[in-house]
Structures are given as structure tokens and as C-alpha cells.
Design a protein around this motif. Structure first.
Motif, PDB file in Angstrom:
ATOM      1  N   TRP A  76      60.525  46.624 -62.446  1.00  0.00           N
ATOM      2  CA  TRP A  76      59.629  47.565 -63.122  1.00  0.00           C
ATOM      3  C   TRP A  76      59.073  48.623 -62.170  1.00  0.00           C
ATOM      4  CZ3 TRP A  76      54.787  47.578 -61.041  1.00  0.00           C
ATOM      5  CH2 TRP A  76      54.398  46.456 -60.317  1.00  0.00           C
ATOM      6  N   ILE A  77      59.217  48.396 -60.870  1.00  0.00           N
ATOM      7  CA  ILE A  77      58.783  49.417 -59.907  1.00  0.00           C
ATOM      8  C   ILE A  77      59.612  50.680 -60.092  1.00  0.00           C
ATOM      9  CG2 ILE A  77      58.569  50.016 -57.469  1.00  0.00           C
ATOM     10  CD1 ILE A  77      56.551  47.955 -58.190  1.00  0.00           C
ATOM     11  N   MET A  78      60.935  50.513 -60.101  1.00  0.00           N
ATOM     12  CA  MET A  78      61.842  51.649 -60.241  1.00  0.00           C
ATOM     13  C   MET A  78      62.089  52.017 -61.702  1.00  0.00           C
ATOM     14  SD  MET A  78      62.322  52.371 -57.121  1.00  0.00           S
ATOM     15  CE  MET A  78      63.613  53.608 -57.262  1.00  0.00           C
ATOM     16  N   ARG A  79      61.883  51.045 -62.599  1.00  0.00           N
ATOM     17  CA  ARG A  79      62.101  51.291 -64.024  1.00  0.00           C
ATOM     18  C   ARG A  79      60.838  50.887 -64.785  1.00  0.00           C
ATOM     19  NH1 ARG A  79      67.415  48.590 -66.143  1.00  0.00           N
ATOM     20  NH2 ARG A  79      66.828  49.876 -67.943  1.00  0.00           N
ATOM     21  N   PRO A  80      59.846  51.759 -64.826  1.00  0.00           N
ATOM     22  CA  PRO A  80      58.547  51.399 -65.417  1.00  0.00           C
ATOM     23  C   PRO A  80      58.618  50.990 -66.879  1.00  0.00           C
ATOM     24  CG  PRO A  80      58.653  53.751 -64.881  1.00  0.00           C
ATOM     25  CD  PRO A  80      59.837  53.115 -64.242  1.00  0.00           C
ATOM     26  N   GLU A  81      59.681  51.393 -67.576  1.00  0.00           N
ATOM     27  CA  GLU A  81      59.816  50.996 -68.981  1.00  0.00           C
ATOM     28  C   GLU A  81      60.027  49.488 -69.141  1.00  0.00           C
ATOM     29  OE1 GLU A  81      64.074  52.038 -67.686  1.00  0.00           O
ATOM     30  OE2 GLU A  81      62.014  52.708 -67.271  1.00  0.00           O
ATOM     31  N   HIS A 105      48.316  55.914 -65.757  1.00  0.00           N
ATOM     32  CA  HIS A 105      49.534  56.466 -65.178  1.00  0.00           C
ATOM     33  C   HIS A 105      49.741  57.888 -65.690  1.00  0.00           C
ATOM     34  CE1 HIS A 105      50.457  52.397 -63.874  1.00  0.00           C
ATOM     35  NE2 HIS A 105      51.569  52.818 -63.300  1.00  0.00           N
ATOM     36  N   ILE A 106      50.370  58.681 -64.857  1.00  0.00           N
ATOM     37  CA  ILE A 106      50.658  60.076 -65.189  1.00  0.00           C
ATOM     38  C   ILE A 106      52.171  60.260 -65.312  1.00  0.00           C
ATOM     39  CG2 ILE A 106      50.513  62.481 -64.409  1.00  0.00           C
ATOM     40  CD1 ILE A 106      47.803  61.335 -65.101  1.00  0.00           C
ATOM     41  N   PRO A 144      47.409  54.799 -70.526  1.00  0.00           N
ATOM     42  CA  PRO A 144      46.629  53.717 -69.917  1.00  0.00           C
ATOM     43  C   PRO A 144      47.417  52.627 -69.224  1.00  0.00           C
ATOM     44  CG  PRO A 144      46.727  53.418 -72.287  1.00  0.00           C
ATOM     45  CD  PRO A 144      47.385  54.729 -71.995  1.00  0.00           C
ATOM     46  N   ASN A 145      48.741  52.645 -69.311  1.00  0.00           N
ATOM     47  CA  ASN A 145      49.517  51.607 -68.622  1.00  0.00           C
ATOM     48  C   ASN A 145      50.893  52.122 -68.230  1.00  0.00           C
ATOM     49  OD1 ASN A 145      51.472  51.043 -70.813  1.00  0.00           O
ATOM     50  ND2 ASN A 145      49.692  50.222 -71.895  1.00  0.00           N
ATOM     51  N   ARG A 146      51.558  51.344 -67.405  1.00  0.00           N
ATOM     52  CA  ARG A 146      52.848  51.754 -66.852  1.00  0.00           C
ATOM     53  C   ARG A 146      53.955  51.752 -67.906  1.00  0.00           C
ATOM     54  NH1 ARG A 146      54.325  52.776 -61.758  1.00  0.00           N
ATOM     55  NH2 ARG A 146      56.521  52.603 -61.163  1.00  0.00           N
ATOM     56  N   TYR A 147      53.872  50.852 -68.857  1.00  0.00           N
ATOM     57  CA  TYR A 147      54.906  50.784 -69.894  1.00  0.00           C
ATOM     58  C   TYR A 147      54.985  52.081 -70.685  1.00  0.00           C
ATOM     59  CZ  TYR A 147      57.096  49.763 -74.357  1.00  0.00           C
ATOM     60  OH  TYR A 147      57.890  49.824 -75.477  1.00  0.00           O
ATOM     61  N   LEU A 148      53.839  52.592 -71.142  1.00  0.00           N
ATOM     62  CA  LEU A 148      53.847  53.832 -71.919  1.00  0.00           C
ATOM     63  C   LEU A 148      54.386  54.999 -71.099  1.00  0.00           C
ATOM     64  CD1 LEU A 148      50.448  53.552 -73.840  1.00  0.00           C
ATOM     65  CD2 LEU A 148      52.757  53.302 -74.788  1.00  0.00           C
ATOM     66  N   ALA A 149      54.042  55.021 -69.815  1.00  0.00           N
ATOM     67  CA  ALA A 149      54.598  56.067 -68.946  1.00  0.00           C
ATOM     68  C   ALA A 149      56.107  55.914 -68.839  1.00  0.00           C
ATOM     69  CB  ALA A 149      53.952  55.983 -67.567  1.00  0.00           C
TER      70      ALA A 149
END
Length: 265
Positions: A76-81, A105-106, A144-149
Motif C-alpha cells: 500500500w506504500i506504492m499502491r495506496p488504493e 492525504h493530498i 481523510p485517508n490513504r484509500y480515497l487518495a
């Protein structure tokens, strides 16, 4: 002067130009002060940034075993989805993953060579753009989180690259792009669950200036410390996480995290 230590990515300080630092255990070096000077880099050995053992580095400063076990090297570091902490599902260490993934997250647009889309934690602006050698950048949406980014980045990958042409970046061959205009053009590409986070009132263009005396006319080679354990050259610039030398050699410091070196100035 002589400096010794284990390489980690250069620390940066926003400014005109950006300031770069190599930080070792017992000393640090302002790399900007070396511009125009001959420096020698000697490869001394390996040091895993996770287990501290002198084992061959596999990826991201980790030995093979640590890369496949450490929570800070999950996919998930390289693939935040692929982030799942928002669901309470662990990849390797839920406590660590919640700490990193469940924060603002931006998703951003940047021009390092061509326009690209990327993801970073809000606390990493503008560091993330500096590390990528971006000349201009603008936040697209804050979530608000890495998944949505991550799912936003995936949606944009069908239209824009998420990669950097590092040679064009180091040659300073940047395609002129109006990122603020593009920001408003692409808002319809946002996934439905992300669209409520798009804010038309937040528009800011970040312009980044790098400490470069002279850009190379062509890239000679990328320094590989395992095949060239001793290198000497005149430092002409710093951009992204790269050192640029007069003979066209470039050195990606981040690619050699976990390598112990001696630097002679």
C-alpha cells in the motif's frame, strides 16, 4: 573534510533555492555548500534501515527479509488504493497502518517532466514534490485517508501518467502546463465518493527552485555504487533526490538508502 554514514534520502528545506542535507548518525552535511566542488563518494558496505544488520540491501533501504516483513514496506506504500486500515483490516501491522493511512492525504498535479498525478500525506507537502523534482505543483483534493487518495490516483492514471521521466527532469526539459487551469478541467474525473472533497476555493500553485549551477546537456550515466564503489566528480546541481555532476553522471541518493558511504570534500 570527511563524512561517514549510512545514506537515507536527503532532507530538504523549502527556500529559494531549496536546501539539501545529508543526515548521518553523528553529523550532517549541507549539500548546497558543495556546489562547484569536487567530491569523492566511497561505498563502504550495507546497513539495513530496519534491522540494522549489515545485510545486502534489497529495496527501499531494507534487506530482503525486512522488505517482506516490515509494516513500512507494505504494497500500500506504492499502491495506496490497496490501503485497508479504514476498514480495520491489517496488512502487516494494523496499528502502524492506521497511524499512517488514517490521516489527511493530498492528491496533486505536478510537472517534473510532463504533468503527473500523485498522492502524498498532507504533512509531506512540499517535501514530496521536492523529492520528485517537480518544477510546479498544485493540490487537487484533500481526503481523510490513504484509500480515497489511492482510488483517485487510479482514476486519473487512465488520463495522466503517475510516472516521472527522470532524464527529462534532470535535463530540465519541462513541458509548460497551466496546472491551475488543468485542476478545474479534471474535477469531473474524480470518483463519486471523492467529489464532495473537491474545493474550488483552494487554488495554489507551488513553484520550486532547485540549487543547480548548470543543467547537463545529456545524461551520461546513473552512478551505481555496487559496480562503481569509488566515484569522484564536480557537483553541479541537486534536483529531486539526485546529485548532478559535471561529467553528466547523476546519483539518485534515495535509491541507495542503506548503503554506508564515506564522502570526501
Amino acid at each position: 573534510m570527511q563524512y561517514e554514514g549510512v545514506l537515507t534520502k536527503m532532507q530538504t528545506e523549502a527556500g529559494s533555492p531549496i536546501q539539501y542535507y545529508l543526515v548521518f548518525e553523528n553529523s550532517f552535511l549541507n549539500v548546497n555548500q558543495l556546489l562547484g566542488k569536487d567530491i569523492e563518494i566511497n561505498f563502504m558496505g550495507f546497513y539495513c534501515l530496519n534491522c540494522s544488520k549489515k545485510k545486502k540491501i534489497y529495496r527501499q533501504g531494507f534487506c530482503y527479509d525486512c522488505f517482506y516483513s516490515s509494516a513500512s514496506a507494505g504494497d500500500w506504500i506504492m499502491r495506496p488504493e490497496l490501503s485497508t486500515a479504514h476498514l480495520g483490516i491489517a496488512d502487516r501491522d494494523l496499528e502502524y497502518e492506521q497511524k499512517v493511512q488514517l490521516q489527511p492525504h493530498i492528491v496533486y498535479l505536478a510537472a517534473s517532466s510532463d504533468m503527473k498525478v500523485g498522492v502524498t500525506r498532507k504533512t509531506q507537502m512540499p517535501t514530496r514534490w521536492i523529492d520528485q523534482g517537480a518544477s510546479w505543483a498544485t493540490p487537487l483534493v484533500e481526503v481523510p485517508n490513504r484509500y480515497l487518495a489511492g482510488i483517485t490516483e487510479v482514476a486519473f492514471k487512465n488520463h495522466f501518467s503517475d510516472k516521472i521521466n527522470w532524464k527529462k527532469m534532470l535535463l530540465n526539459e519541462i513541458v509548460p502546463i497551466d496546472l491551475l487551469a488543468k485542476r478545474n478541467e479534471v474535477k469531473d474525473l474524480l470518483p463519486d465518493e471523492v467529489k464532495p472533497y473537491f474545493d474550488t476555493t483552494i487554488e495554489k500553485l507551488y513553484v520550486l527552485e532547485y540549487p543547480v549551477l548548470e543543467y547537463p546537456k545529456k545524461i551520461g550515466k546513473s552512478l551505481n555504487l555496487t559496480t562503481t564503489p569509488i566515484y569522484n566528480g564536480k557537483l553541479m546541481g541537486i534536483k529531486g533526490q539526485y546529485l548532478i555532476f559535471e561529467d553528466g553522471t547523476v546519483f539518485n541518493v534515495r535509491s541507495y538508502e542503506g548503503f554506508a558511504v564515506q564522502i570526501n570534500v
